[in-house]
Design a protein around this motif. Sequence first.
Motif, PDB file in Angstrom:
ATOM      1  N   LYS A  70       0.868  -1.177   0.000  1.00  0.00           N
ATOM      2  CA  LYS A  70       0.000   0.000   0.000  1.00  0.00           C
ATOM      3  C   LYS A  70       0.907   1.230   0.000  1.00  0.00           C
ATOM      4  N   SER A  71       0.850   2.017  -1.069  1.00  0.00           N
ATOM      5  CA  SER A  71       1.763   3.148  -1.217  1.00  0.00           C
ATOM      6  C   SER A  71       1.346   4.317  -0.337  1.00  0.00           C
ATOM      7  N   LEU A  72       2.347   5.010   0.204  1.00  0.00           N
ATOM      8  CA  LEU A  72       2.104   6.248   0.940  1.00  0.00           C
ATOM      9  C   LEU A  72       2.161   7.460   0.019  1.00  0.00           C
ATOM     10  N   ASN A 199       9.764   3.436  -2.067  1.00  0.00           N
ATOM     11  CA  ASN A 199      10.302   2.829  -0.860  1.00  0.00           C
ATOM     12  C   ASN A 199      10.623   3.953   0.121  1.00  0.00           C
ATOM     13  N   TYR A 200      10.310   3.776   1.404  1.00  0.00           N
ATOM     14  CA  TYR A 200      10.440   4.848   2.402  1.00  0.00           C
ATOM     15  C   TYR A 200      11.523   4.560   3.432  1.00  0.00           C
ATOM     16  N   SER A 424      12.217   1.255   8.399  1.00  0.00           N
ATOM     17  CA  SER A 424      11.576   0.852   7.148  1.00  0.00           C
ATOM     18  C   SER A 424      10.678   1.940   6.565  1.00  0.00           C
ATOM     19  N   VAL A 425      10.360   2.962   7.358  1.00  0.00           N
ATOM     20  CA  VAL A 425       9.436   4.010   6.881  1.00  0.00           C
ATOM     21  C   VAL A 425       9.922   5.416   7.191  1.00  0.00           C
ATOM     22  N   GLY A 457      10.916  16.572   3.269  1.00  0.00           N
ATOM     23  CA  GLY A 457       9.950  16.294   2.219  1.00  0.00           C
ATOM     24  C   GLY A 457      10.149  14.925   1.609  1.00  0.00           C
ATOM     25  N   PHE A 458       9.164  14.522   0.835  1.00  0.00           N
ATOM     26  CA  PHE A 458       9.206  13.265   0.110  1.00  0.00           C
ATOM     27  C   PHE A 458       8.220  13.380  -1.043  1.00  0.00           C
ATOM     28  N   ILE A 459       8.472  12.654  -2.113  1.00  0.00           N
ATOM     29  CA  ILE A 459       7.585  12.726  -3.273  1.00  0.00           C
ATOM     30  C   ILE A 459       6.148  12.438  -2.853  1.00  0.00           C
TER      31      ILE A 459
END
Length: 786
Positions: A70-72, A199-200, A424-425, A457-459
Amino acid sequence: MKFLNFKSIFFIATLSICFLIKNTASAQAIEKTSQGVHFTSQGMDIQIEFYTNNIVRVYKTPSGVPYNKKSLSVVKLPKSVKVKFDAKGEITLLESNTLQVQVNAESGGITFYDTSGKLLLKDKDYGTQFTPLDDAGTPSYTVKEGFLLEKNEAIYGVGQIMDNKFNRRNSSHAMQNENMSTYSPYFMSVKGYAVFWDNYSISKFNDNPQELSFEGLGHCSDYYFMYGKNADGVIAQVRDLTGKAPMLPLWAFGFFQSKERYHTQDESLNVVKKYRELKIPLDVVIQDWRYWPEYNKSDSLWNSQSFDKERFPNPKQWANEIHKLNAKLLIVTWPGFGPKTDQRKEFDSKKMIINFDTWPPKSGARPYDVYNPEALDIYWRYLNKGIFSFIGNDGWWLDSTEPDHIDRKDSDYLLPTHLGSYRSVKNAYSLMHNKGIAVNQRKTNEAKRAVILTRSGFIGQQLYGSNTWSGDVVSSWEMLQKQIPAALNYTLMGIPNWNSDIGGFFAGHWKKDGGNKNPEFQELYVRWMQFGTFCPMMRSHGTDLPREIWNFGDRGTWCFDAQEKAINLRYSLLPYIYSTSWDVSHNSGTFMRPLIMDFASDPKTHDIGNEYLFGSSILVAPVTQYKTRKWPVYLPEGSNWYNFWTNEYLTGGQTVSTETEVDKIPLYIKSGSILPFGPKVQYSTEKKWDNLEIRIYPGANGEFVLYEDENDNYNYEKNLYSTIRFKWNDASKTLTIENREGSFPGIIKFRKFRIAIASKNQIFDGTHFEIIKTVSYSGRLVIVKL
């Protein structure tokens, strides 16, 4: 997260048709799905699916170990795409109307081409590795994904990296989001494609002559290949996949004043009053930390999201007084909570705290679990009650959104979160924290667009109106220089809003020889402010030395006057900037445009990261050295250029030595540009745009779309806005002002446009143009012969 039976997932999702592809080594079964294929190769289950004609998802898991990802970041669901299938020997070919994907079922290799057969990218044969790993008691993997690029292929993105490099080839990075380092596992190629490895985890990026690879922690290798033909097209695909950028209010493009910190409500209120007395434009004042009660002079009430009764005795009146002065108020809030706060007690009771120490040191503050949807709602409940609905502030400063990690231990990264181990996140912390506040604020009050200043930030974060700043950078010429390519690579990830602390955050080493009156620090601050004038947010902030303009001298001194000139220039450009913000939101445009976006065919632009276009027309080349009065500027081939300050007309494809007095940043205007200039104001909405100056820079055909709306709220999403398109025909010297399209409450029905045209090599002060014609406009077509 839950492990599910792969066959039940896959066959419910798609009706598959099996066919065989044979080669000399073995027979590989490829299952054809409606928009892709599934097969097993090299010990992996691999699924390829067209999300759109331009976006392909590649999803790999260890064979027989299915995983429900499940994508964030990804918000898009697959669209219906007509995909052609063909088999040629051991190769399967999938083709949409813009992309070809070749699959080698034996080696697991996947190769991307455009429809003409031009090679774009190769997912390396045998290049994906899954190494078993115990992740805090959960079976997982170290995952590596490798790609093959052409030898001289330039790439960008990866993150905001302070190494003063633009092209990311032949570089390695530990991708761990921290103060001043903001990463996403993404790269864009000058060939017009990008890859987002979804991937986080704390990860690695490495590019060398053998391969480009991402390596991180997870149960799958999941990436999206996006083809846009050019950088604008790629960014459009990124936004389509991970979310459009909403409009920010007009005031968010004005000037922000801040410092670490205003101690009382009167101190910050008096700052706004003084700007008004000096008649220097200002739209926003920001309240930094410790406005909350300080229990026994400790930080045990850190981030209580409430106001100290002695220093902020009437916070609602404070906010009202700022609003009466036609300014806005941003309030800082942190992800960590001191042990005596109500928030911490509730989060602790519900096991929604990640148990490591965050800022400030020795306070016992710890961050909440942003990966838990319930925790996001709890955070907003306190923030809304204590601040937003209580005092009516206008936006948020989300500090430490990596978050800060004090006295870190390796075991801290194994701590549990709602979605697995912290390591992992970790890199998605800012994304989730921003999401919780933006989404909940809109549910609470649609009259205010979410405005968020954040340190990481993150995409996908562009979906939440977030503006990332570069962190607590030091006040130095070297650091100013590093800001520019860092910003450009960050915005090439599809996140358009970025800024930095004007003057740099840590300025203590400038206290010698006069502090704010130190001539070198003054010049550094002015040059940084000139750069900030051409960033999506123009914000003065720092510690050690106060940054309000009067601390540098009085009006009539060079440092004061140069700052005032930069701020006034920013406000005169607001019609251009706000119209650009509409392009960013509506057309997936970009504020800070590296030269490769518009001039990729000029190979000299591929490594230039110290200049850029701001919007579609203004080339900006910030000065980053002390006492420099001549600055080299490369003018890209493919356009001719006007020096903004002198009107000197120059051909592209050359480097020019530009006179750059201390109060002038090198600016060049692309021929064919149409620029609207607004009135002189003290804040963004003081005067209507009913008498704009329209400057035309001849030498090519051009057009510009002037955008207007109610300046705040989300009514623009209901088509309550207007656009006016200007077109310049260079051969006939004709300006066409087309029929206005759209409407909204308060629209200007009758107005004037004062038309000015640049005269080649007419030396002049760029702040003034000769008006050669004034045109009345009521929304109907007007053709002006010049």
